[in-house]
Motif scaffolding. Structure first.
Motif, PDB file in Angstrom:
ATOM      1  N   GLN A  40      -1.464   1.718 -20.848  1.00  0.00           N
ATOM      2  CA  GLN A  40      -2.477   0.760 -21.339  1.00  0.00           C
ATOM      3  C   GLN A  40      -2.186   0.366 -22.783  1.00  0.00           C
ATOM      4  O   GLN A  40      -2.237  -0.809 -23.143  1.00  0.00           O
ATOM      5  CB  GLN A  40      -3.866   1.399 -21.288  1.00  0.00           C
ATOM      6  CG  GLN A  40      -4.535   1.275 -19.932  1.00  0.00           C
ATOM      7  CD  GLN A  40      -5.868   2.003 -19.941  1.00  0.00           C
ATOM      8  OE1 GLN A  40      -5.929   3.206 -20.237  1.00  0.00           O
ATOM      9  NE2 GLN A  40      -6.937   1.299 -19.611  1.00  0.00           N
ATOM     10  N   ARG A  43       0.762  -1.929 -23.028  1.00  0.00           N
ATOM     11  CA  ARG A  43       0.412  -3.314 -22.633  1.00  0.00           C
ATOM     12  C   ARG A  43      -0.406  -4.010 -23.713  1.00  0.00           C
ATOM     13  O   ARG A  43      -0.231  -5.195 -23.975  1.00  0.00           O
ATOM     14  CB  ARG A  43      -0.364  -3.322 -21.301  1.00  0.00           C
ATOM     15  CG  ARG A  43       0.528  -3.121 -20.083  1.00  0.00           C
ATOM     16  CD  ARG A  43      -0.270  -3.287 -18.801  1.00  0.00           C
ATOM     17  NE  ARG A  43      -0.833  -4.638 -18.678  1.00  0.00           N
ATOM     18  CZ  ARG A  43      -0.157  -5.697 -18.244  1.00  0.00           C
ATOM     19  NH1 ARG A  43       1.099  -5.576 -17.880  1.00  0.00           N
ATOM     20  NH2 ARG A  43      -0.739  -6.881 -18.172  1.00  0.00           N
ATOM     21  N   HIS A  44      -1.290  -3.273 -24.347  1.00  0.00           N
ATOM     22  CA  HIS A  44      -2.056  -3.883 -25.441  1.00  0.00           C
ATOM     23  C   HIS A  44      -1.132  -4.396 -26.532  1.00  0.00           C
ATOM     24  O   HIS A  44      -1.323  -5.483 -27.062  1.00  0.00           O
ATOM     25  CB  HIS A  44      -3.040  -2.876 -26.050  1.00  0.00           C
ATOM     26  CG  HIS A  44      -4.320  -2.789 -25.276  1.00  0.00           C
ATOM     27  ND1 HIS A  44      -5.114  -3.888 -25.062  1.00  0.00           N
ATOM     28  CD2 HIS A  44      -4.948  -1.748 -24.683  1.00  0.00           C
ATOM     29  CE1 HIS A  44      -6.167  -3.537 -24.341  1.00  0.00           C
ATOM     30  NE2 HIS A  44      -6.094  -2.241 -24.100  1.00  0.00           N
ATOM     31  N   VAL A  47       1.813  -7.021 -24.399  1.00  0.00           N
ATOM     32  CA  VAL A  47       1.366  -8.098 -23.509  1.00  0.00           C
ATOM     33  C   VAL A  47       0.154  -8.805 -24.123  1.00  0.00           C
ATOM     34  O   VAL A  47       0.117 -10.017 -24.248  1.00  0.00           O
ATOM     35  CB  VAL A  47       1.037  -7.567 -22.088  1.00  0.00           C
ATOM     36  CG1 VAL A  47       0.597  -8.710 -21.178  1.00  0.00           C
ATOM     37  CG2 VAL A  47       2.250  -6.837 -21.499  1.00  0.00           C
ATOM     38  N   ASN A  48      -0.826  -8.018 -24.558  1.00  0.00           N
ATOM     39  CA  ASN A  48      -2.027  -8.631 -25.158  1.00  0.00           C
ATOM     40  C   ASN A  48      -1.832  -8.945 -26.640  1.00  0.00           C
ATOM     41  O   ASN A  48      -2.687  -9.581 -27.248  1.00  0.00           O
ATOM     42  CB  ASN A  48      -3.237  -7.704 -25.001  1.00  0.00           C
ATOM     43  CG  ASN A  48      -3.446  -7.298 -23.553  1.00  0.00           C
ATOM     44  OD1 ASN A  48      -3.011  -8.010 -22.650  1.00  0.00           O
ATOM     45  ND2 ASN A  48      -4.071  -6.156 -23.321  1.00  0.00           N
ATOM     46  N   ALA A  50      -2.098  -7.133 -29.285  1.00  0.00           N
ATOM     47  CA  ALA A  50      -3.168  -6.609 -30.161  1.00  0.00           C
ATOM     48  C   ALA A  50      -2.622  -6.308 -31.553  1.00  0.00           C
ATOM     49  O   ALA A  50      -1.509  -5.802 -31.692  1.00  0.00           O
ATOM     50  CB  ALA A  50      -3.733  -5.332 -29.550  1.00  0.00           C
ATOM     51  N   GLN A  55      -9.287  -3.832 -30.754  1.00  0.00           N
ATOM     52  CA  GLN A  55      -9.211  -4.832 -29.669  1.00  0.00           C
ATOM     53  C   GLN A  55      -8.952  -4.156 -28.317  1.00  0.00           C
ATOM     54  O   GLN A  55      -9.042  -4.799 -27.277  1.00  0.00           O
ATOM     55  CB  GLN A  55      -8.081  -5.830 -29.960  1.00  0.00           C
ATOM     56  CG  GLN A  55      -8.350  -6.709 -31.166  1.00  0.00           C
ATOM     57  CD  GLN A  55      -7.058  -7.310 -31.748  1.00  0.00           C
ATOM     58  OE1 GLN A  55      -5.969  -7.139 -31.205  1.00  0.00           O
ATOM     59  NE2 GLN A  55      -7.201  -8.005 -32.863  1.00  0.00           N
ATOM     60  N   MET A  56      -8.621  -2.860 -28.343  1.00  0.00           N
ATOM     61  CA  MET A  56      -8.232  -2.174 -27.096  1.00  0.00           C
ATOM     62  C   MET A  56      -9.473  -1.530 -26.491  1.00  0.00           C
ATOM     63  O   MET A  56      -9.604  -0.312 -26.433  1.00  0.00           O
ATOM     64  CB  MET A  56      -7.166  -1.124 -27.413  1.00  0.00           C
ATOM     65  CG  MET A  56      -5.992  -1.701 -28.197  1.00  0.00           C
ATOM     66  SD  MET A  56      -4.768  -0.432 -28.567  1.00  0.00           S
ATOM     67  CE  MET A  56      -3.609  -1.342 -29.576  1.00  0.00           C
ATOM     68  N   ASP A  58     -10.698  -1.005 -23.654  1.00  0.00           N
ATOM     69  CA  ASP A  58     -10.714  -0.117 -22.489  1.00  0.00           C
ATOM     70  C   ASP A  58     -10.236   1.294 -22.841  1.00  0.00           C
ATOM     71  O   ASP A  58     -10.147   2.164 -21.975  1.00  0.00           O
ATOM     72  CB  ASP A  58      -9.902  -0.705 -21.319  1.00  0.00           C
ATOM     73  CG  ASP A  58      -8.483  -1.068 -21.743  1.00  0.00           C
ATOM     74  OD1 ASP A  58      -8.169  -0.948 -22.948  1.00  0.00           O
ATOM     75  OD2 ASP A  58      -7.697  -1.458 -20.867  1.00  0.00           O
ATOM     76  N   ARG A 155       1.747 -14.202 -31.748  1.00  0.00           N
ATOM     77  CA  ARG A 155       0.304 -14.364 -32.017  1.00  0.00           C
ATOM     78  C   ARG A 155       0.032 -15.690 -32.718  1.00  0.00           C
ATOM     79  O   ARG A 155      -0.901 -16.415 -32.365  1.00  0.00           O
ATOM     80  CB  ARG A 155      -0.196 -13.252 -32.959  1.00  0.00           C
ATOM     81  CG  ARG A 155      -0.307 -11.918 -32.319  1.00  0.00           C
ATOM     82  CD  ARG A 155      -0.890 -10.909 -33.339  1.00  0.00           C
ATOM     83  NE  ARG A 155      -0.437  -9.598 -32.987  1.00  0.00           N
ATOM     84  CZ  ARG A 155       0.397  -8.850 -33.715  1.00  0.00           C
ATOM     85  NH1 ARG A 155       0.842  -9.273 -34.897  1.00  0.00           N
ATOM     86  NH2 ARG A 155       0.774  -7.670 -33.280  1.00  0.00           N
ATOM     87  N   LYS A 158       0.115 -18.632 -30.433  1.00  0.00           N
ATOM     88  CA  LYS A 158      -1.097 -18.801 -29.598  1.00  0.00           C
ATOM     89  C   LYS A 158      -2.161 -19.590 -30.367  1.00  0.00           C
ATOM     90  O   LYS A 158      -2.822 -20.466 -29.797  1.00  0.00           O
ATOM     91  CB  LYS A 158      -1.670 -17.440 -29.186  1.00  0.00           C
ATOM     92  CG  LYS A 158      -0.779 -16.701 -28.222  1.00  0.00           C
ATOM     93  CD  LYS A 158      -1.550 -16.183 -27.019  1.00  0.00           C
ATOM     94  CE  LYS A 158      -0.652 -15.392 -26.085  1.00  0.00           C
ATOM     95  NZ  LYS A 158       0.219 -16.230 -25.265  1.00  0.00           N
ATOM     96  N   ARG A 174       3.789 -19.703 -25.469  1.00  0.00           N
ATOM     97  CA  ARG A 174       4.612 -18.484 -25.420  1.00  0.00           C
ATOM     98  C   ARG A 174       5.970 -18.776 -26.041  1.00  0.00           C
ATOM     99  O   ARG A 174       6.512 -19.873 -25.849  1.00  0.00           O
ATOM    100  CB  ARG A 174       4.839 -18.048 -23.967  1.00  0.00           C
ATOM    101  CG  ARG A 174       3.643 -17.349 -23.329  1.00  0.00           C
ATOM    102  CD  ARG A 174       4.009 -16.975 -21.906  1.00  0.00           C
ATOM    103  NE  ARG A 174       5.171 -16.103 -21.878  1.00  0.00           N
ATOM    104  CZ  ARG A 174       5.114 -14.770 -21.799  1.00  0.00           C
ATOM    105  NH1 ARG A 174       3.952 -14.173 -21.697  1.00  0.00           N
ATOM    106  NH2 ARG A 174       6.208 -14.041 -21.787  1.00  0.00           N
TER     107      ARG A 174
END
Ligand code: SAH
Length: 374
Positions: A40, A43-44, A47-48, A50, A55-56, A58, A155, A158, A174
């Protein structure tokens, strides 16, 4: 008076981007968390994108607090972001913990977005026409510090794409290309540089295709040979800049160790092994290396057996570097040079520059001309 005992500054917290997947997993279990949390977290980060553990959401609050206490997400500090080309070029000036500069350039186009990344702070190669060379070698960047620049660009892209979408203008959101053409010599920091490429390529993370990376080198032959044997096939660009050994040594001291014949031999072997097209970069300096007879000699050099190598020449009109008594070739000379190469059957284009007004173009990265400042 008792002698003063030097107080050592505490080591800065570990940067999460500096940890590979297995080290990240160790950190997660060290915090008493289940191993799947590492995935996780990974991925943060990749992929995300962060840039703050909060911001994480979960991950439990307690775990996030532990992470913030013991680590940070990166170790480059953004000091300044400059905008050029109607906001479609952005140059970030970062500083390392000791104040050394690192610069990164994001270039956004209608159909692609490229980030130009540094592999070292400063550069040991001392090419006479390059601003970075004037700084000398300050640091090799870690793999994480190389990756971090790409994450900053991803970032930033985006937000640029979202701003333009509001105005009904579609831009890529991207990154499509990562070029190692910023400060430093990637093959002089090969291990860290390659670890960064592998990290950014990881399909479970940032997922950048191998063909979308380009590395540029002054011509360190061992690096070229090593790259030819890598599993991932990235694009290779060689800073050649003249077909004449004597002049090349004047312009690029590295030519003493790896003269043109050795360089071309390594490139030939690279092409034979990989079947990949190589780019040659050629900075054009008025009245120095831009004569038509040099273009002829260059064409002969790139046709070692009478047939053109699988290559392409990229002409770069020199970008001004303060305090350097050199001149940028006039347009007519650039086109004449290009014409000779094309007539000889060598594909040749003139690089379209971005960011000249903000000191972000090729060879201009010098951390605003300042050395370390803490
Ligand atoms: N060290 C690597 C990576 C730097 S890439 C290399 O030398 O290839 C940057 C490219 O810009 C190189 O081709 C470099 O020679 C070129 N360059 C350096 N100074 C420049 C300048 N002032 N104007 C235009 N190009 C320059």
């Amino acid at each position: 008076m008792p002698p003063e005992t030097p107080t050592k500054a505490p080591a800065p917290p570990v940067s999460l981007i500096d940890l590979d997947r297995s080290k990240l997993a160790d950190l997660v279990t060290h915090c008493g968390e289940k191993p799947y949390r590492a995935k996780q977290l990974y991925r943060h980060l990749y992929v995300n994108l962060a840039d703050d553990v909060d911001q994480m959401t979960d991950l439990s609050r307690a775990f996030r607090e532990k992470l913030s206490d013991m680590s940070r997400i990166g170790s480059l500090h953004v000091k300044k972001v400059m905008k050029g080309d109607r906001g479609l070029t952005r140059k970030a000036l970062f500083r390392m913990d000791d104040g050394s500069p690192v610069e990164t350039v994001l270039m956004v186009y209608a159909d692609r977005a490229t980030v130009c990344v540094s592999s070292q702070s400063g550069c040991p190669m001392a090419c006479v026409f390059c601003a970075t060379g004037k700084l000398g070698h300050l640091h090799d960047l870690t793999a994480g510090q190389i990756v971090e620049q790409v994450l900053w660009a991803a970032r930033t892209l985006k937000t640029i794409a979202a701003d333009h979408a509001e105005k009904g203008e579609k831009l890529p959101d991207r990154l499509t290309n990562i070029v190692f053409m910023g400060m430093g010599e990637p093959f002089n920091n090969y291990r860290n540089w390659w670890e960064a490429v592998e990290r950014l390529h990881d399909p479970e993370g940032f997922n950048m295709g191998a063909r979308n990376f380009t590395v540029s080198t002054v011509g360190l032959v061992p690096g070229i040979r090593k790259l030819a044997d890598e599993k991932l096939q990235v694009n290779l660009a060689i800073s050649l800049h003249t077909p004449d050994d004597e002049q090349r040594t004047e312009m690029m001291p590295v030519n003493r160790s790896f003269p043109i014949a050795d360089l071309i031999a390594a490139v030939k072997d690279y092409i034979a092994k990989t079947n990949r097209r190589v780019s040659f970069e050629y900075v054009l300096l008025q009245g120095k290396n831009d004569n038509p007879d040099q273009a002829e000699r260059l064409a002969r050099l790139l046709k070692p057996d009478g047939v053109p190598l699988l290559c392409h020449v990229n002409l770069i009109p020199w970008n001004p570097v303060p305090g350097t008594p050199l001149g940028r070739s006039e347009r007519a000379r650039v086109l004449a040079f290009q014409n000779v190469l094309q007539q000889a059957g060598i594909p040749c284009t003139v690089r379209v520059e971005r960011g000249v007004d903000i000191g972000a173009a090729c060879g201009q990265l010098a951390g605003d001309g300042e050395k370390a400042e803490t």
